[in-house]
Write a protein that holds these residues in place. Structure first.
Motif, PDB file in Angstrom:
ATOM      1  N   PHE A  94      24.621 -62.443  22.463  1.00 27.54           N
ATOM      2  CA  PHE A  94      25.245 -61.174  22.858  1.00 27.54           C
ATOM      3  C   PHE A  94      26.146 -60.641  21.746  1.00 27.54           C
ATOM      4  N   LEU A  95      26.838 -61.554  21.057  1.00 28.99           N
ATOM      5  CA  LEU A  95      27.718 -61.129  19.974  1.00 28.99           C
ATOM      6  C   LEU A  95      26.916 -60.578  18.796  1.00 28.99           C
ATOM      7  N   ALA A  96      25.750 -61.160  18.554  1.00 25.37           N
ATOM      8  CA  ALA A  96      24.880 -60.643  17.490  1.00 25.37           C
ATOM      9  C   ALA A  96      24.408 -59.228  17.830  1.00 25.37           C
ATOM     10  N   ARG A  97      24.056 -58.999  19.091  1.00 28.18           N
ATOM     11  CA  ARG A  97      23.650 -57.657  19.520  1.00 28.18           C
ATOM     12  C   ARG A  97      24.824 -56.683  19.405  1.00 28.18           C
ATOM     13  N   TYR A  98      26.019 -57.159  19.698  1.00 29.36           N
ATOM     14  CA  TYR A  98      27.226 -56.329  19.559  1.00 29.36           C
ATOM     15  C   TYR A  98      27.358 -55.837  18.120  1.00 29.36           C
ATOM     16  N   ARG A  99      27.180 -56.743  17.168  1.00 28.37           N
ATOM     17  CA  ARG A  99      27.324 -56.392  15.753  1.00 28.37           C
ATOM     18  C   ARG A  99      26.271 -55.386  15.304  1.00 28.37           C
ATOM     19  N   ASP A 100      25.095 -55.428  15.938  1.00 29.76           N
ATOM     20  CA  ASP A 100      23.990 -54.546  15.537  1.00 29.76           C
ATOM     21  C   ASP A 100      24.181 -53.104  15.975  1.00 29.76           C
ATOM     22  N   ILE A 101      25.146 -52.857  16.870  1.00 27.54           N
ATOM     23  CA  ILE A 101      25.366 -51.500  17.370  1.00 27.54           C
ATOM     24  C   ILE A 101      26.464 -50.841  16.544  1.00 27.54           C
ATOM     25  N   ALA A 102      26.101 -49.806  15.832  1.00 29.93           N
ATOM     26  CA  ALA A 102      27.084 -49.103  15.001  1.00 29.93           C
ATOM     27  C   ALA A 102      27.959 -48.220  15.881  1.00 29.93           C
ATOM     28  N   ASN A 103      29.268 -48.424  15.803  1.00 28.36           N
ATOM     29  CA  ASN A 103      30.192 -47.599  16.586  1.00 28.36           C
ATOM     30  C   ASN A 103      31.575 -47.751  15.988  1.00 28.36           C
ATOM     31  N   GLU A 104      31.999 -46.745  15.241  1.00 28.72           N
ATOM     32  CA  GLU A 104      33.309 -46.810  14.582  1.00 28.72           C
ATOM     33  C   GLU A 104      34.450 -46.543  15.550  1.00 28.72           C
ATOM     34  N   ASP A 105      34.095 -46.102  16.778  1.00 25.54           N
ATOM     35  CA  ASP A 105      35.138 -45.710  17.725  1.00 25.54           C
ATOM     36  C   ASP A 105      35.667 -46.877  18.561  1.00 25.54           C
ATOM     37  N   ASP A 106      35.087 -48.069  18.409  1.00 29.24           N
ATOM     38  CA  ASP A 106      35.404 -49.155  19.334  1.00 29.24           C
ATOM     39  C   ASP A 106      36.489 -50.079  18.797  1.00 29.24           C
ATOM     40  N   LEU A 107      37.546 -49.518  18.235  1.00 28.55           N
ATOM     41  CA  LEU A 107      38.617 -50.353  17.688  1.00 28.55           C
ATOM     42  C   LEU A 107      39.320 -51.156  18.769  1.00 28.55           C
ATOM     43  N   ARG A 108      39.425 -50.592  20.000  1.00 25.63           N
ATOM     44  CA  ARG A 108      40.118 -51.303  21.068  1.00 25.63           C
ATOM     45  C   ARG A 108      39.359 -52.564  21.478  1.00 25.63           C
ATOM     46  N   GLY A 109      38.037 -52.594  21.242  1.00 25.82           N
ATOM     47  CA  GLY A 109      37.248 -53.764  21.607  1.00 25.82           C
ATOM     48  C   GLY A 109      37.040 -54.741  20.477  1.00 25.82           C
ATOM     49  N   GLU A 110      37.438 -54.354  19.254  1.00 28.14           N
ATOM     50  CA  GLU A 110      37.169 -55.199  18.095  1.00 28.14           C
ATOM     51  C   GLU A 110      37.912 -56.531  18.172  1.00 28.14           C
ATOM     52  N   GLY A 111      39.176 -56.493  18.591  1.00 31.93           N
ATOM     53  CA  GLY A 111      39.948 -57.734  18.706  1.00 31.93           C
ATOM     54  C   GLY A 111      39.335 -58.684  19.719  1.00 31.93           C
ATOM     55  N   HIS A 112      38.875 -58.135  20.847  1.00 31.17           N
ATOM     56  CA  HIS A 112      38.226 -58.950  21.880  1.00 31.17           C
ATOM     57  C   HIS A 112      36.962 -59.591  21.323  1.00 31.17           C
ATOM     58  N   TYR A 113      36.153 -58.810  20.602  1.00 34.94           N
ATOM     59  CA  TYR A 113      34.918 -59.332  20.008  1.00 34.94           C
ATOM     60  C   TYR A 113      35.206 -60.474  19.040  1.00 34.94           C
ATOM     61  N   LEU A 114      36.175 -60.272  18.152  1.00 35.66           N
ATOM     62  CA  LEU A 114      36.495 -61.300  17.158  1.00 35.66           C
ATOM     63  C   LEU A 114      37.013 -62.572  17.817  1.00 35.66           C
ATOM     64  N   ASP A 115      37.811 -62.408  18.868  1.00 35.60           N
ATOM     65  CA  ASP A 115      38.351 -63.553  19.607  1.00 35.60           C
ATOM     66  C   ASP A 115      37.219 -64.368  20.226  1.00 35.60           C
ATOM     67  N   ILE A 116      36.300 -63.688  20.920  1.00 32.39           N
ATOM     68  CA  ILE A 116      35.199 -64.394  21.577  1.00 32.39           C
ATOM     69  C   ILE A 116      34.262 -65.015  20.547  1.00 32.39           C
ATOM     70  N   LEU A 117      34.029 -64.326  19.433  1.00 30.79           N
ATOM     71  CA  LEU A 117      33.188 -64.889  18.377  1.00 30.79           C
ATOM     72  C   LEU A 117      33.794 -66.185  17.849  1.00 30.79           C
ATOM     73  N   GLY A 118      35.089 -66.168  17.595  1.00 28.34           N
ATOM     74  CA  GLY A 118      35.756 -67.377  17.102  1.00 28.34           C
ATOM     75  C   GLY A 118      35.665 -68.515  18.098  1.00 28.34           C
ATOM     76  N   ARG A 119      35.913 -68.215  19.377  1.00 30.92           N
ATOM     77  CA  ARG A 119      35.816 -69.261  20.410  1.00 30.92           C
ATOM     78  C   ARG A 119      34.410 -69.848  20.467  1.00 30.92           C
ATOM     79  N   THR A 120      33.402 -68.961  20.410  1.00 26.98           N
ATOM     80  CA  THR A 120      32.019 -69.404  20.520  1.00 26.98           C
ATOM     81  C   THR A 120      31.647 -70.304  19.354  1.00 26.98           C
ATOM     82  N   LEU A 121      32.036 -69.913  18.152  1.00 29.41           N
ATOM     83  CA  LEU A 121      31.715 -70.728  16.969  1.00 29.41           C
ATOM     84  C   LEU A 121      32.402 -72.092  17.040  1.00 29.41           C
ATOM     85  N   ILE A 122      33.612 -72.141  17.580  1.00 31.17           N
ATOM     86  CA  ILE A 122      34.282 -73.438  17.753  1.00 31.17           C
ATOM     87  C   ILE A 122      33.513 -74.295  18.753  1.00 31.17           C
TER      88      ILE A 122
END
Length: 549
Positions: A241-269
């Motif tokens: 799901f995170l890979a699909r998130y990255r594939d969607i271009a959207n410069e307006d989603d700054l409010r969701g960027e922190g959430h995405y990075l947090d979940i990506l880090g947790r998943t990789l751990i």
């Protein structure tokens, strides 16, 4: 009212519904400025309302609140209750985003009242959704699920597919909250039962977002699906799901960027890819520090600590863990305060329309819910600050007390007490006997202190005492009394032939700076007490000479 302005606003709204909120905001701003110069209240009201929504999407809550207030005033003056209710709903939502709970509840109640009277389906759908979000964020998932579900149904009835998509996302969030609360309570079966519907509903929202071309909503869905799968320990799905998130271009989603990075880090751990995890977690840490998002910053610190620990970098691991601990205290206190404030709100008759359907039974249900929340908040706060074995305070309570005493400027003493040869008690007599020793120690320590003094179990067989307004001599006398009480205690009911002694290190606030530094000095004095033969109280040399005068 100019047709070209309305066409421009229609075009902007379409952009806001398809992930191009920044451009939509620019267009709406232009229309709004022109309408103000022409003194066109209809165009001004609509453009102000739409600007407030785009600001919500982009995380510009304070700016959005100004325009929402304008829209409410204008629509009220124009006697357009359905539009007024929608503007009130956005105003309530933005207040919630800014942590202004009482104002959010009052505005949501007013929006529901006006929307209900207007009979407009879109207005009712939006107002009910915002009420559901308030219940979700105040951790009342059954009510949140009920309201968000009804908001979805009304959006479907109104034929507004964008509203339907957005409210489905909130319904999934409310269901996930039920799952997380079950997990916190140790009920894995209830977690599994709740997380499944959250994932299913969010899949529905994602499918709808894709069909609408709404990249903003689609990225929200994918970020949430990754979070829910991560919680369900389906880490490979989360990564997809995170890979699909990255594939969607959207410069307006700054409010969701922190959430995405947090979940990506947790998943990789979770996938044991610790080196990779550092990059998104560090980025999340920077974003959250800049935005002041305590929750994202707290989790970034926690998982950075874990990643560094697995990589053998123990110094940064400890540093991030300490920062996580401090942020967790702040976050818990803020959430407890928010829930307590919500429980304390006194509703007037008009505000009780927040319950929507004017059913007496539903009114009673919500009233009971708020009362239960108040009681639960008190119980959870007490439980969160208490060591379950000894009944003394825990580290969290000590941290809060140290913060308070530092803020007051009052002098204080910290003592670190450690049970001598406790490992031998566990190894020779069993951990059950060890636990009984700790329970008895808790009672003995508590009985030897004054009412305002604090004793906490710091961890394992280590305790910390905090006393305010005492001299060096009084501090030493109290600790000697505790030491002698423990050494002379009859331990035979716990185990035949058992004797227990403790070593204590003392430090005074005058010896250093912040409380954590004083605690470190007390810990060093404890080490000196152990090295000198145990079963003794040790102060810093200068403080000790003062006590002996």
């Amino acid at each position: 009212m100019r047709a070209s302005d309305m066409q421009a606003l229609d075009r902007a709204w379409q952009m806001g519904c398809t992930g191009r909120s920044t451009l939509a905001l620019e267009i709406a701003h232009g229309v709004h400025s022109a309408s103000v110069q022409r003194n066109d209240p209809h165009v001004q009201a609509r453009s102000a309302y739409e600007i407030s929504w785009y600001c919500f999407q982009l995380g510009k809550s304070e700016m959005g609140l100004d325009y929402a207030e304008q829209a409410v005033t204008l629509w009220r003056h124009l006697d357009q209750p359905a539009f007024e209710a929608q503007a009130l709903s956005i105003q309530a939502w933005l207040n919630m985003e800014l942590g202004q709970l009482e104002e959010a509840v009052a505005l949501a109640a007013e929006a529901l009242d006006i929307a209900d009277q207007s009979g407009d389906l879109r207005a009712r759908s939006l107002a009910i959704n915002v009420t559901g979000v308030i219940f979700w964020l105040s951790r009342q998932p059954p009510l949140a699920i009920d309201y968000c579900g009804r908001a979805v149904a009304l959006a479907q009835e109104a034929g507004d597919r964008s509203f339907e998509c957005w409210w489905l996302i909130n319904l999934g969030g409310a269901q996930s909250e039920a799952a997380y609360m079950a997990l916190e309570a140790g009920d894995r079966a209830a977690f599994d039962a709740a997380i499944g519907p959250a994932i299913e509903v969010t899949h529905r929202a994602n499918d709808l977002a894709r069909s609408l071309g709404d990249t903003w909503a689609e990225r929200l869905c994918l970020g949430n699906l990754a979070e829910y799968c991560n919680a369900a320990e389906d880490f490979l799905s989360a990564e997809q799901f995170l890979a699909r998130y990255r594939d969607i271009a959207n410069e307006d989603d700054l409010r969701g960027e922190g959430h995405y990075l947090d979940i990506l880090g947790r998943t990789l751990i979770s996938l044991r890819r610790y080196e990779e995890a550092l990059v998104p977690l560090q980025h999340a840490h920077v974003l959250a520090t800049g935005s002041g998002n305590v929750e994202t910053l707290m989790f970034a610190c926690l998982y950075l600590s874990r990643a560094h620990e697995h990589l053998g970098a123990f110094e940064p691991a400890l540093d991030f863990h300490k920062r996580y601990h401090s942020l967790h205290q702040q976050f818990t206190a803020e959430r407890t305060q928010r829930n307590a404030r919500l429980a304390d709100i006194r509703y007037e008759t008009k505000k009780l329309r927040m319950l929507l359907d004017t059913e007496a039974g539903r009114t009673a249900e919500i009233a009971r819910s708020f009362a239960a929340l108040q009681q639960q908040t008190t119980m959870l706060t007490e439980a969160a600050n208490t060591d379950p074995l000894t009944g003394l305070g825990n580290r969290r309570r000590l941290e809060a007390a140290m913060d308070a005493v530092e803020a007051s400027g009052e002098g204080y003493m910290l003592a670190v007490l450690d049970v001598d040869h406790f490992k031998a008690i566990n190894d020779k007599l069993s951990h059950i006997v060890g636990d009984r020793v700790l329970i008895a120690l808790g009672a003995l320590i508590r009985g030897a202190l004054r009412a305002p003094d604090l004793a906490v179990r710091f961890g394992g067989e280590e305790f910390v005492l905090l006393m305010t307004g005492v001299t060096v001599g009084q501090a030493k006398k109290t600790c000697e009394r505790i030491r002698l009480t423990i050494a002379r205690h009859d331990w035979s009911p716990v185990a035949s032939g058992l004797s227990v002694t403790v070593s204590i290190g003392i430090a005074l606030s005058s010896e250093g700076g912040i409380p954590h530094e004083i605690l470190e000095i007390a810990d060093r004095n404890l080490y000196r007490a152990k090295k000198a033969g145990r079963n003794r109280v040790v102060l810093s040399p200068r403080a000790g000479s003062s006590a002996n005068r």
